[in-house]
Design an enzyme around this catalytic site. Structure first.
Site, mmCIF file in Angstrom:
data_model
loop_
_atom_site.group_PDB
_atom_site.id
_atom_site.type_symbol
_atom_site.label_atom_id
_atom_site.label_comp_id
_atom_site.label_asym_id
_atom_site.label_seq_id
_atom_site.Cartn_x
_atom_site.Cartn_y
_atom_site.Cartn_z
ATOM 1 C CD GLU A 218 -3.171 -0.873 2.084
ATOM 2 O OE1 GLU A 218 -3.135 0.084 2.847
ATOM 3 O OE2 GLU A 218 -4.105 -1.698 2.058
ATOM 4 C CD GLU A 415 -3.969 -5.786 3.671
ATOM 5 O OE1 GLU A 415 -4.771 -4.945 4.123
ATOM 6 O OE2 GLU A 415 -2.743 -5.681 3.771
#
Ligand code: BGC
Length: 506
Positions: A218, A415
């Site tokens: 991320e 995720e």
């Protein structure tokens, strides 16, 4: 293909020629369809629709579990580990809810055999872990800490003994504090080589056990939104407010370079053939109504989004989107052609961390789309930012094919999850089951339509240290009592086990 403004035509033709040459030389990998940045040709899935009954996944679909080093390991000062920026940040008063830190967390460092057994109970064959950089290279570079490395070797061996494949992320936000002190970490170009050297070292020393690597987790979170900011406080480590937007975008650009160089280092140092990708929470945009005009609007908005334009597009195509650059003018990142080639290293897969997304609709006025604000009573899960947008996972997969043109790039949902809202100690997390079921129906739709989604890792395997929220938010399928370290399956764990067993959404 969208019509190009006259002024961009020449540039477009030059870039097309360069892209064709790059494709011919293999520089962009075989996964990308030729779609020059800023002028995407809508692409259909590379594979035909599959005949999958409603709610059913392909037999070879990979089911996993996921967690990250700082959030679960604990043992913060053991066996030679030195602090990361998250140790420093969480120990700074006022930064984390209740003053929580992860010195012990889930004590996974000592309890990993039990945790791997719990994972095996779920039936999963894949585990996404992250490596703590400051556990294996305590000062960020130089001497390897054998005891730290040995932990990951033992963990991989334990996973192997239960038939679980490790997928290792090299950077889940925990930069060694030594590099922050020495040159301000991601603010300095020296981090690029240090990260690549760390990546190469890991491939060399752990590559007999790990053949699936994710470089960064991320970029949008740790570099663009939470760790650094401009004009507002930064809520994650290292918590630095930068002095201009340009400096901020340049920092994001630096993370892309570090990723590119790490990809090269991993491939060069791995003793076995390996798969290289990263996990990104790129922005997903959902057409408010599924009609051609709104879908076209979503496609355009996807490419021009601040984070997709600044992160996803360069990663996948080796170029920034022209419209995106033009819009940012002097605050755009500065770069050379050689840097862009480095950034656009071919990927073996893309990890998509998906929690939420936004709706868009077509508009008569420029830029041709509008973001749709969410009504005040729009459903949310038990954390301020988590609006329930189940279709975001489908459109996030589809638009990588349809807008970016990467029709064959395997996508792994690295995720997806939510915190439950049970505060009474009960483990019937009906809210999580509702959320996962809704999102997984959309993953299944993407698979059934022929988009290359190949795996799913719910976040998270067990309750853990949720960054600035401390232990107040519980994302786990497995409940952890942080006072006793007792692990208990929640209902969602039993639900997920059934999904893994049957390949069908229960
Ligand atoms: C991160 C995880 C985090 C989760 C929930 C993701 O942004 O990668 O570390 O716990 O979201 O906030």
């Amino acid at each position: 293909m969208d019509r190009l403004p006259e002024t961009s035509r020449r540039q477009f033709l030059q870039r097309s020629a360069a892209l064709t040459a790059a494709l011919a030389s293999g520089a962009l990998g075989s996964t990308l369809a030729a779609s020059p940045a800023g002028a995407p040709a809508p692409a259909s899935p590379a594979s035909p629709p599959r005949n999958l009954p409603f709610g059913t996944f392909p037999a070879d679909f990979r089911w996993g579990a996921a967690a990250a080093a700082y959030q679960i390991e604990g043992a913060a000062t053991e066996d030679g580990r030195l602090p990361s920026i998250w140790d420093s940040f969480s120990h700074t008063p006022g930064k984390v809810v209740n003053g929580d830190h992860a010195d012990v967390a889930c004590d996974h460092y000592h309890r990993f055999p039990e945790d791997v057994r719990l994972m095996a109970d779920l039936g999963v064959k894949h585990y996404r872990l992250s490596i703590s950089w400051s556990r294996v290279l305590p000062t960020g570079r130089g001497r390897v800490n054998d005891k730290g490395l040995d932990f990951y070797r033992r963990l991989c061996d334990e996973l192997g003994s239960r038939g679980i494949t490790p997928h290792a992320t090299l950077y889940h936000w925990d930069l060694p504090q030594a590099l922050q002190d020495e040159y301000r970490g991601w603010e300095d170009d020296r981090v690029i080589n240090d990260f690549a050297d760390y990546a190469g070292t890991m491939a060399r020393l752990l590559g007999d056990r790990v053949q699936s690597w994710m470089t960064l987790n991320e970029i949008q979170s740790f570099a663009a939104r939470a760790g650094y900011s401009y004009g507002r406080p930064a809520k994650h480590a290292p918590g630095i407010e930068l002095s201009s937007k340009q400096i901020h975008r340049q920092l994001v650009h630096r993370t892309l370079l570090a990723h590119g160089k790490a990809c090269q280092a991993l491939r060069a140092s791995s003793p076995k053939p390996c798969q290289v990708g990263l996990a990104e929470n790129y922005s997903s945009l959902v057409p408010l109504i599924e009609t051609p005009e709104h879908i076209a609007a979503a496609r355009k908005a996807f490419l021009e989004d601040e984070y997709n334009g600044g992160i996803l597009l360069p990663l996948l195509t080796g170029r920034y989107n022209e419209a995106w650059l033009a819009e940012r003018r002097e605050s755009a990142p500065r770069f050379t052609e050689a840097e862009m080639t480095l950034i656009g290293q071919p990927l073996d897969f893309l990890g998509f961390n998906c929690y939420s997304g936004g709706y868009v609709k077509a508009s008569e006025t420029a830029p041709g789309y509008e973001r749709v604000p969410l009504p005040s009573a729009y459903p949310k899960m038990n954390i301020s930012w988590l609006n329930v947008v189940p279709e975001s996972i489908y459109w996030g997969i589809r638009l990588v094919s349809e807008a970016v043109g990467a029709t064959r790039l395997p996508i792994i949902i690295s995720e997806n999850g939510c915190p439950d809202a049970r505060t009474d100690g009960g483990t019937d997390d009906a809210d999580r089951i509702m959320y996962l079921r809704a999102y997984l129906r959309n993953v299944q739709r993407a698979a059934a339509e022929g988009y290359p989604v190949v795996g799913y890792f719910p976040w998270s395997f067990m309750d853990n240290f949720e960054w600035a929220e401390g232990y107040a938010k519980r994302f786990g399928l497995i409940h952890v009592d942080f006072a006793t370290q007792k692990r208990t399956h929640k209902a969602s764990a039993a639900w997920y086990r059934e999904l893994v067993r049957t390949h069908r959404i229960p």
